[in-house]
Scaffold this motif. Structure first.
Motif, PDB file in Angstrom:
ATOM      1  N   LYS A 257      28.185  24.065 117.640  1.00 39.98           N
ATOM      2  CA  LYS A 257      28.489  23.247 116.005  1.00 39.98           C
ATOM      3  C   LYS A 257      29.569  23.828 115.387  1.00 39.98           C
ATOM      4  O   LYS A 257      28.997  24.169 114.821  1.00 39.98           O
ATOM      5  CB  LYS A 257      27.474  23.015 115.542  1.00 39.98           C
ATOM      6  CG  LYS A 257      27.251  22.324 113.619  1.00 39.98           C
ATOM      7  CD  LYS A 257      25.705  22.282 113.216  1.00 39.98           C
ATOM      8  CE  LYS A 257      25.821  21.867 111.788  1.00 39.98           C
ATOM      9  NZ  LYS A 257      24.577  22.259 111.064  1.00 39.98           N
ATOM     10  N   ALA A 258      31.075  22.616 115.480  1.00 39.00           N
ATOM     11  CA  ALA A 258      31.993  23.280 114.516  1.00 39.00           C
ATOM     12  C   ALA A 258      32.020  22.479 113.340  1.00 39.00           C
ATOM     13  O   ALA A 258      31.278  21.305 112.777  1.00 39.00           O
ATOM     14  CB  ALA A 258      33.261  22.476 115.159  1.00 39.00           C
ATOM     15  N   VAL A 259      32.550  23.883 111.816  1.00 37.91           N
ATOM     16  CA  VAL A 259      32.051  23.155 110.777  1.00 37.91           C
ATOM     17  C   VAL A 259      33.590  23.721 110.445  1.00 37.91           C
ATOM     18  O   VAL A 259      34.522  24.538 110.439  1.00 37.91           O
ATOM     19  CB  VAL A 259      31.454  24.218 110.073  1.00 37.91           C
ATOM     20  CG1 VAL A 259      31.710  24.493 108.305  1.00 37.91           C
ATOM     21  CG2 VAL A 259      30.459  24.312 110.449  1.00 37.91           C
ATOM     22  N   PRO A 260      34.702  22.747 110.079  1.00 39.34           N
ATOM     23  CA  PRO A 260      35.782  22.698 110.214  1.00 39.34           C
ATOM     24  C   PRO A 260      36.457  22.853 108.255  1.00 39.34           C
ATOM     25  O   PRO A 260      35.420  22.997 107.855  1.00 39.34           O
ATOM     26  CB  PRO A 260      36.019  20.655 109.307  1.00 39.34           C
ATOM     27  CG  PRO A 260      35.288  20.132 109.185  1.00 39.34           C
ATOM     28  CD  PRO A 260      34.137  21.265 110.112  1.00 39.34           C
ATOM     29  N   LEU A 261      37.594  22.923 108.609  1.00 44.84           N
ATOM     30  CA  LEU A 261      37.861  24.503 107.113  1.00 44.84           C
ATOM     31  C   LEU A 261      38.722  23.444 106.609  1.00 44.84           C
ATOM     32  O   LEU A 261      39.382  23.211 107.190  1.00 44.84           O
ATOM     33  CB  LEU A 261      38.259  26.008 107.692  1.00 44.84           C
ATOM     34  CG  LEU A 261      37.721  26.908 108.158  1.00 44.84           C
ATOM     35  CD1 LEU A 261      38.777  27.745 108.168  1.00 44.84           C
ATOM     36  CD2 LEU A 261      35.986  26.845 107.622  1.00 44.84           C
ATOM     37  N   HIS A 262      38.623  23.338 104.997  1.00 44.53           N
ATOM     38  CA  HIS A 262      40.323  22.622 104.613  1.00 44.53           C
ATOM     39  C   HIS A 262      40.529  23.978 103.471  1.00 44.53           C
ATOM     40  O   HIS A 262      39.867  24.603 102.322  1.00 44.53           O
ATOM     41  CB  HIS A 262      38.640  21.377 103.522  1.00 44.53           C
ATOM     42  CG  HIS A 262      37.739  21.066 104.450  1.00 44.53           C
ATOM     43  ND1 HIS A 262      38.839  19.741 105.564  1.00 44.53           N
ATOM     44  CD2 HIS A 262      36.197  20.845 104.511  1.00 44.53           C
ATOM     45  CE1 HIS A 262      37.660  19.543 105.583  1.00 44.53           C
ATOM     46  NE2 HIS A 262      36.383  20.206 104.978  1.00 44.53           N
ATOM     47  N   PHE A 263      41.508  23.225 103.475  1.00 45.44           N
ATOM     48  CA  PHE A 263      42.802  24.311 102.464  1.00 45.44           C
ATOM     49  C   PHE A 263      43.432  24.089 101.657  1.00 45.44           C
ATOM     50  O   PHE A 263      43.258  22.307 101.487  1.00 45.44           O
ATOM     51  CB  PHE A 263      44.198  24.610 103.622  1.00 45.44           C
ATOM     52  CG  PHE A 263      43.777  25.949 104.518  1.00 45.44           C
ATOM     53  CD1 PHE A 263      43.429  27.719 104.222  1.00 45.44           C
ATOM     54  CD2 PHE A 263      43.618  25.526 105.397  1.00 45.44           C
ATOM     55  CE1 PHE A 263      43.362  28.146 105.127  1.00 45.44           C
ATOM     56  CE2 PHE A 263      43.106  26.165 106.918  1.00 45.44           C
ATOM     57  CZ  PHE A 263      43.873  28.006 107.140  1.00 45.44           C
ATOM     58  N   PHE A 264      42.804  24.292 100.214  1.00 45.92           N
ATOM     59  CA  PHE A 264      43.343  23.831  98.896  1.00 45.92           C
ATOM     60  C   PHE A 264      42.333  23.043  98.539  1.00 45.92           C
ATOM     61  O   PHE A 264      42.501  21.685  98.224  1.00 45.92           O
ATOM     62  CB  PHE A 264      44.369  23.581  98.441  1.00 45.92           C
ATOM     63  CG  PHE A 264      45.473  24.585  99.228  1.00 45.92           C
ATOM     64  CD1 PHE A 264      45.271  25.439  98.001  1.00 45.92           C
ATOM     65  CD2 PHE A 264      45.915  24.978  99.880  1.00 45.92           C
ATOM     66  CE1 PHE A 264      46.557  26.656  98.021  1.00 45.92           C
ATOM     67  CE2 PHE A 264      47.213  25.560 100.059  1.00 45.92           C
ATOM     68  CZ  PHE A 264      46.685  26.370  99.013  1.00 45.92           C
ATOM     69  N   GLY A 265      40.768  22.766  99.164  1.00 50.40           N
ATOM     70  CA  GLY A 265      40.049  21.356  98.990  1.00 50.40           C
ATOM     71  C   GLY A 265      39.368  22.101  97.490  1.00 50.40           C
ATOM     72  O   GLY A 265      39.306  22.555  96.815  1.00 50.40           O
ATOM     73  N   LYS A 266      38.342  21.296  97.119  1.00 55.37           N
ATOM     74  CA  LYS A 266      37.629  20.539  96.030  1.00 55.37           C
ATOM     75  C   LYS A 266      36.215  21.468  96.594  1.00 55.37           C
ATOM     76  O   LYS A 266      35.937  21.841  96.848  1.00 55.37           O
ATOM     77  CB  LYS A 266      37.324  19.528  95.414  1.00 55.37           C
ATOM     78  CG  LYS A 266      38.004  19.223  94.750  1.00 55.37           C
ATOM     79  CD  LYS A 266      37.960  17.403  94.988  1.00 55.37           C
ATOM     80  CE  LYS A 266      39.821  16.554  94.580  1.00 55.37           C
ATOM     81  NZ  LYS A 266      38.542  15.718  93.171  1.00 55.37           N
ATOM     82  N   GLY A 267      35.896  22.628  95.396  1.00 56.77           N
ATOM     83  CA  GLY A 267      34.587  23.379  95.365  1.00 56.77           C
ATOM     84  C   GLY A 267      34.631  23.778  94.037  1.00 56.77           C
ATOM     85  O   GLY A 267      34.216  22.059  92.716  1.00 56.77           O
ATOM     86  N   HIS A 268      33.406  24.318  93.242  1.00 55.64           N
ATOM     87  CA  HIS A 268      33.261  24.582  91.964  1.00 55.64           C
ATOM     88  C   HIS A 268      34.084  23.918  90.761  1.00 55.64           C
ATOM     89  O   HIS A 268      35.777  25.532  91.093  1.00 55.64           O
ATOM     90  CB  HIS A 268      32.225  25.403  91.791  1.00 55.64           C
ATOM     91  CG  HIS A 268      32.583  26.758  91.692  1.00 55.64           C
ATOM     92  ND1 HIS A 268      32.919  27.436  93.657  1.00 55.64           N
ATOM     93  CD2 HIS A 268      33.240  27.792  90.996  1.00 55.64           C
ATOM     94  CE1 HIS A 268      33.512  28.669  93.448  1.00 55.64           C
ATOM     95  NE2 HIS A 268      34.002  29.113  92.214  1.00 55.64           N
ATOM     96  N   GLU A 269      33.863  24.402  89.629  1.00 55.84           N
ATOM     97  CA  GLU A 269      34.871  24.352  88.758  1.00 55.84           C
ATOM     98  C   GLU A 269      35.464  26.619  88.310  1.00 55.84           C
ATOM     99  O   GLU A 269      34.195  26.626  88.237  1.00 55.84           O
ATOM    100  CB  GLU A 269      35.080  23.222  87.076  1.00 55.84           C
ATOM    101  CG  GLU A 269      35.054  22.107  87.953  1.00 55.84           C
ATOM    102  CD  GLU A 269      34.625  21.101  86.874  1.00 55.84           C
ATOM    103  OE1 GLU A 269      34.672  21.666  85.337  1.00 55.84           O
ATOM    104  OE2 GLU A 269      34.820  19.700  86.587  1.00 55.84           O
TER     105      GLU A 269
END
Length: 283
Positions: A22-34
């Motif tokens: 099961k692969a979980v992709p990584l996102h660079f400069f993605g959105k998260g908590h403020e």
């Protein structure tokens, strides 16, 4: 690589297994908590993020499911600042007392030197342990932080004071000091405007070399349970979780803070050696 957590019903401990299917992709400069960048700019962008409901744990989690990377970065602020503040206070005491002792000499010099010799004859680590053990365990994190810093500084200034005293005794016979006396300069002006600035290069190099010892001292005290205590987070507090061999076998990444301690100490030692060589006129 995602890891799945299961609860062992016999030992009531969590076990982690890698799930390569099961692969979980990584996102660079993605959105998260403020949060506020540098404490000023509100933003919700993060360097690396993953899709919900997954959580990114770069260095894994401890037995309570807490992010080891985040806690190690938080602990770095405590361990490093305690070392820097403790050395700063100790450097001020050592430079001032050493300068006064070397400049005025006489009975004051004799009294200060006997006290320094008495302090240097005491074993450092047991003295730190005794002073830290006196602190109440229910005191606030902030109060304990400043008191541990004070304990580290009160023990580490004696060696610097002896070195500064020797420097000042040689400077006190210089022509510019004699000229300042003839011009009517007060003793305090001679000490703070002439003697201490001339010894500042040696003081800075010595203080830089003292930072690693202060970091190791805080880590040792917290590891032994008499320094910083939970809920405070420092490298010593994190390493105290690794005292249990069973925990280390299941969570070997709990030893990562020890690597950070080694790296920090090595870096400060290299910087101190470089400064010492730079200020050494005979190097």
């Amino acid at each position: 690589m995602p890891r799945e957590q299961t609860l062992d019903t016999e030992t009531f401990t969590y076990e982690y297994r890698s799930n390569c299917g099961k692969a979980v992709p990584l996102h660079f400069f993605g959105k998260g908590h403020e949060y506020k960048l540098f404490g000023l700019i509100p933003t919700d962008r993060h360097l690396v993020t993953v899709d919900k409901p997954h959580t990114l744990l770069l260095w894994g989690a401890d037995s309570a499911g807490r992010d080891v990377f985040a806690r190690a970065m938080q602990g770095a602020r405590v361990s490093l600042t305690i070392g820097l503040l403790g050395v700063a206070v100790g450097t001020f005491l050592g430079a001032t007392i050493g300068t006064v002792s070397g400049y005025f000499r006489g009975p004051l010099d004799t009294l200060l030197q006997r006290f320094i010799e008495l302090l240097m004859s005491l074993p450092t680590l047991p003295l730190w342990l005794a002073l830290a053990a006196i602190l109440p365990r229910d005191m606030s994190v902030t109060s304990r932080y400043f008191l541990i810093t004070l304990i580290l500084s009160l023990v580490g200034w004696a060696g610097l004071a002896r070195q500064v005293r020797g420097k000042v005794m040689s400077y006190a016979e210089s022509d510019y000091v004699a000229a300042a006396r003839i011009a009517g300069a007060s003793s305090s002006r001679i000490v703070f405007r002439h003697l201490i600035p001339n010894a500042s290069s040696h003081i800075v190099a010595t203080a830089t070399l003292a930072v690693p010892a202060a970091i190791i001292a805080e880590t040792s005290l917290s590891f032994l349970g008499v320094g910083m205590l939970p809920p405070a987070v420092s490298w010593g507090v994190l390493l105290s979780d690794a005292q249990n061999i069973a925990a280390v076998q299941q969570y070997p990444w709990l030893l990562i803070p020890a690597v950070l301690v080694v790296l920090a100490v090595t870096c400060f030692q290299l910087i101190g050696d470089g400064l010492r060589d730079a200020v050494d006129p005979y190097g």
